[in-house]
Write a protein that holds these residues in place. Structure first.
Motif, short mmCIF file in Angstrom:
data_model
loop_
_atom_site.label_atom_id
_atom_site.label_comp_id
_atom_site.label_asym_id
_atom_site.label_seq_id
_atom_site.Cartn_x
_atom_site.Cartn_y
_atom_site.Cartn_z
N ARG A 161 0.68 -1.04 -0.02
CA ARG A 161 0.16 0.07 -0.03
C ARG A 161 0.87 1.32 0.01
N LEU A 162 2.17 1.14 0.30
CA LEU A 162 2.96 2.29 0.51
C LEU A 162 3.89 2.27 -0.87
N GLY A 163 3.46 1.53 -1.85
CA GLY A 163 4.16 1.65 -3.39
C GLY A 163 5.29 0.61 -3.29
N GLN A 164 5.47 0.04 -2.41
CA GLN A 164 6.66 -1.29 -2.36
C GLN A 164 6.25 -2.55 -3.10
N PRO A 165 7.22 -3.18 -3.79
CA PRO A 165 7.11 -4.21 -4.18
C PRO A 165 6.57 -5.39 -3.04
N ALA A 166 6.04 -6.42 -3.24
CA ALA A 166 5.74 -7.33 -2.20
C ALA A 166 6.82 -8.03 -1.85
N VAL A 167 7.91 -8.13 -2.36
CA VAL A 167 9.24 -8.75 -1.87
C VAL A 167 10.03 -8.01 -0.80
N VAL A 168 9.62 -6.67 -0.83
CA VAL A 168 10.29 -5.77 0.13
C VAL A 168 9.58 -5.96 1.48
N GLY A 169 8.08 -6.02 1.52
CA GLY A 169 7.46 -6.63 2.61
C GLY A 169 7.51 -7.77 3.26
N GLU A 170 7.92 -9.09 2.33
CA GLU A 170 8.10 -10.16 2.59
C GLU A 170 9.78 -10.38 3.46
N VAL A 171 10.39 -9.75 2.99
CA VAL A 171 11.92 -9.35 3.61
C VAL A 171 11.83 -8.93 5.00
N VAL A 194 8.67 -19.05 3.26
CA VAL A 194 9.24 -19.77 4.36
C VAL A 194 10.84 -19.39 4.07
N PHE A 195 11.32 -19.28 3.07
CA PHE A 195 12.49 -18.82 2.53
C PHE A 195 13.04 -17.48 3.14
N PHE A 196 11.98 -16.58 2.99
CA PHE A 196 12.07 -15.24 3.75
C PHE A 196 12.34 -15.29 5.35
N ALA A 197 11.47 -16.20 5.98
CA ALA A 197 11.54 -16.33 7.25
C ALA A 197 12.85 -17.08 7.65
N VAL A 198 13.34 -18.11 6.86
CA VAL A 198 14.74 -18.53 6.98
C VAL A 198 15.84 -17.44 7.18
N VAL A 199 15.73 -16.66 6.08
CA VAL A 199 16.67 -15.59 5.73
C VAL A 199 16.51 -14.74 6.99
N GLY A 200 15.32 -14.42 7.46
CA GLY A 200 15.43 -13.71 8.69
C GLY A 200 15.62 -14.19 9.72
N LEU A 201 15.45 -15.39 10.07
CA LEU A 201 16.03 -16.23 11.07
C LEU A 201 17.51 -16.25 11.26
N LYS A 202 18.10 -16.24 9.99
CA LYS A 202 19.69 -16.33 10.07
C LYS A 202 20.21 -14.75 10.09
N LEU A 203 19.28 -14.00 9.93
CA LEU A 203 19.91 -12.19 9.87
C LEU A 203 19.65 -11.76 11.18
N GLY A 218 16.29 -7.54 -5.13
CA GLY A 218 15.40 -8.13 -4.64
C GLY A 218 15.53 -9.69 -4.29
N VAL A 219 14.72 -10.35 -4.56
CA VAL A 219 14.88 -11.81 -3.75
C VAL A 219 16.15 -12.56 -4.59
N THR A 220 16.31 -12.07 -5.72
CA THR A 220 17.58 -12.80 -6.43
C THR A 220 18.80 -12.60 -5.66
N GLU A 221 18.90 -11.41 -5.12
CA GLU A 221 20.12 -11.13 -4.30
C GLU A 221 20.04 -11.96 -3.07
N LEU A 222 19.01 -12.06 -2.41
CA LEU A 222 18.93 -12.82 -1.12
C LEU A 222 19.25 -14.47 -1.31
N ILE A 223 18.97 -14.71 -2.47
CA ILE A 223 19.14 -16.22 -2.87
C ILE A 223 20.81 -16.39 -2.88
#
Length: 468
Positions: free
Chosen positions: A69-79, A336-345, A399-404
């Motif tokens: 709703r703030l104009g961000q792509p969904a991937v930003v919110g997921e991260v 789940v991938f974003f959550a795993v990244v968050g758990l390691k971040l 985006g998500v490519t960089e996180l991978i």
């Protein structure tokens, strides 16, 4: 190519592609040979998996919708949702709740599901890669893609060699770290960029088409480069690394020369057999290809990407199956991938003023090298200032490519927790900035783009714009 255009093209190519490549080779000379200590852990996930998945899906969707709703792509919110669930927020504020939701014994199960999601996501990235667009892109897109890879790669290697040595994990080689950071700087997230351009109705404009072609070619270059870096990091000496790189090239040739034509002949049978058989063939191909590339010393994501690239684009049943795979991947596995990244971040691991200064340096260097290289080359080729800036901003979307890619570096032992957190912040900042800055520039979509060669290419309809 006219004489005037060639006069602009060749010096710009030499300055922004050839010189950075040569300088990178010189910079890497003399670094130590790769070595890494193998590590691994095994554990079985307990029955807490189901409530953990429910919490992950709910939080990821809520935060993603709020930031959309703030104009961000969904991937930003997921991260951001992944960071909220990890030690940086929930673990800091409510450590007992975080430990109860995500006990350490559960992490291997979540990580396995996340890695499967990454394989399917990379398969879809390859399937969405517009091969016709890349073939027709012309010298401008090819040169811009090379510049948007070469200059950031040089900048990343320079930053890593100069200031990131203190963040190198024990057992990791300097060469692997420097190469990996250079690769991380050079990434552009083609899937996220295509969605941002689609939301802003730039996809079918000449400038948007050029940006997507440049990002697509850059993706191919970056993945080839990362495959080589992975082989170097996973090998104890140059000979196995060279063998792995050669095997990846041979495997890619086999996929294009043998598997791709075989799939073209197989499509009529799949159309008659229906979606269940097509899904079985597609998923088996993606998983087998991922397994093979992992076995030859690259990583499973490269095999999944190649499997998607060789899939036919003109088959209705393949598109329908791809839509269903995308739904499962986006709705379950990637959260789940974003959550795993968050758990390691662990953002608190980025401690004192020096760490934050290094983080600011990483964000500024990664952004300036991407945007600056594309802007300079675009201006050199005769594009206007606003158009050149727009192209530069497009290439800065990670985006998500960089996180991978960063997750791969953490798994291989190349990145420390601190450096992983810093580079993840860089990915988040550059992705979050892309949409708002593009809206602010708002290039004139109806005006001829410049006196350079135009790219009148019929764009395929992005999957997220189709109705099912």
């Amino acid at each position: 190519m006219t004489d005037t255009y060639r006069a602009r093209y060749l010096p710009g190519y030499l300055l922004l592609v050839a010189v950075p490549v040569a300088a990178t080779v010189i910079l890497l000379a003399g670094l130590d040979e790769p070595r890494r200590a193998g590590e691994g852990s095994t554990a079985t996930g307990p029955s807490e998996l189901l409530p953990a998945l429910a919490v992950i899906l709910l939080v990821v969707r809520l935060v993603g919708a709020a930031l959309s709703r703030l104009g961000q792509p969904a991937v930003v919110g997921e991260v951001v949702a992944g960071i909220v669930l990890g030690p940086s927020v929930l673990g800091l504020l409510l450590p007992d709740v975080q430990e109860a939701l995500f006990p350490s014994a559960l992490l291997p199960s979540l990580d396995g599901l996340a890695q499967l999601g990454v394989v399917f996501f990379m398969f879809l990235v390859g399937l969405e890669l517009p091969l016709d667009l890349l073939r027709r892109s012309g010298p401008a897109a090819v040169a811009l893609a090379q510049a948007s890879t070469a200059v950031p790669f040089l900048c990343g290697t320079a930053v890593a060699a100069g200031v990131l040595g203190a963040y190198r994990p024990e057992g990791a080689s300097s060469l692997a770290l420097v190469l990996f950071v250079g690769s991380a700087f050079s990434i552009t997230a083609f899937p996220v960029l295509s969605r941002i351009l689609g939301e802003q109705r730039l996809t079918r404009t000449p400038l948007g088409t050029l940006g997507l072609a440049t990002a697509g070619i850059g993706d191919v270059i970056a993945w080839c480069l990362l495959a080589a870096v992975t082989a170097v990091a996973a090998s104890a000496s140059p000979a196995p690394a060279a063998l792995s790189c050669a095997l990846v090239l041979i495997y890619g040739a086999v996929m294009f020369l043998l598997v791709r034509p075989a799939f073209s002949r197989l499509v009529p049978r799949l159309e008659r057999a229906g979606q269940p058989m097509a899904a079985a063939v597609m998923l088996t191909t993606a998983l087998a290809s991922a397994w093979l590339t992992d076995g030859i010393g690259a990583h499973s994501i490269f095999g999944a990407f190649l499997a998607g690239v060789v899939m036919p684009r003109n088959s209705g049943v393949i598109r329908k199956v791809a839509d269903r795979i995308e739904g499962l991947t986006n709705w379950l596995m990637l959260p789940v991938f974003f959550a795993v990244v968050g758990l390691k971040l662990d953002l608190p691991a980025v401690g004192g003023p020096r760490d934050w200064a290094v983080l600011v340096l990483i964000v500024c260097a990664a952004s300036a090298s991407k945007i600056g290289a594309v802007m300079l080359f675009s201006r050199w080729l005769g594009r206007g200032r606003r158009e050149a800036a727009t192209l530069g901003l497009m290439m800065n979307c990670r985006g998500v490519t960089e996180l991978i890619v960063l997750q791969l570096g953490l798994t291989l032992g190349i990145l420390s927790q601190q450096l992983f957190a810093m580079l993840a912040c860089m990915a988040l900042v550059t992705t979050a900035a892309t949409g708002p800055l593009l809206r602010r520039l708002r290039p004139d979509r109806g005006r001829p783009e410049s006196n350079c060669e135009s790219m009148e290419v019929q764009m395929p309809t992005p999957r997220h714009e189709r109705t099912t």
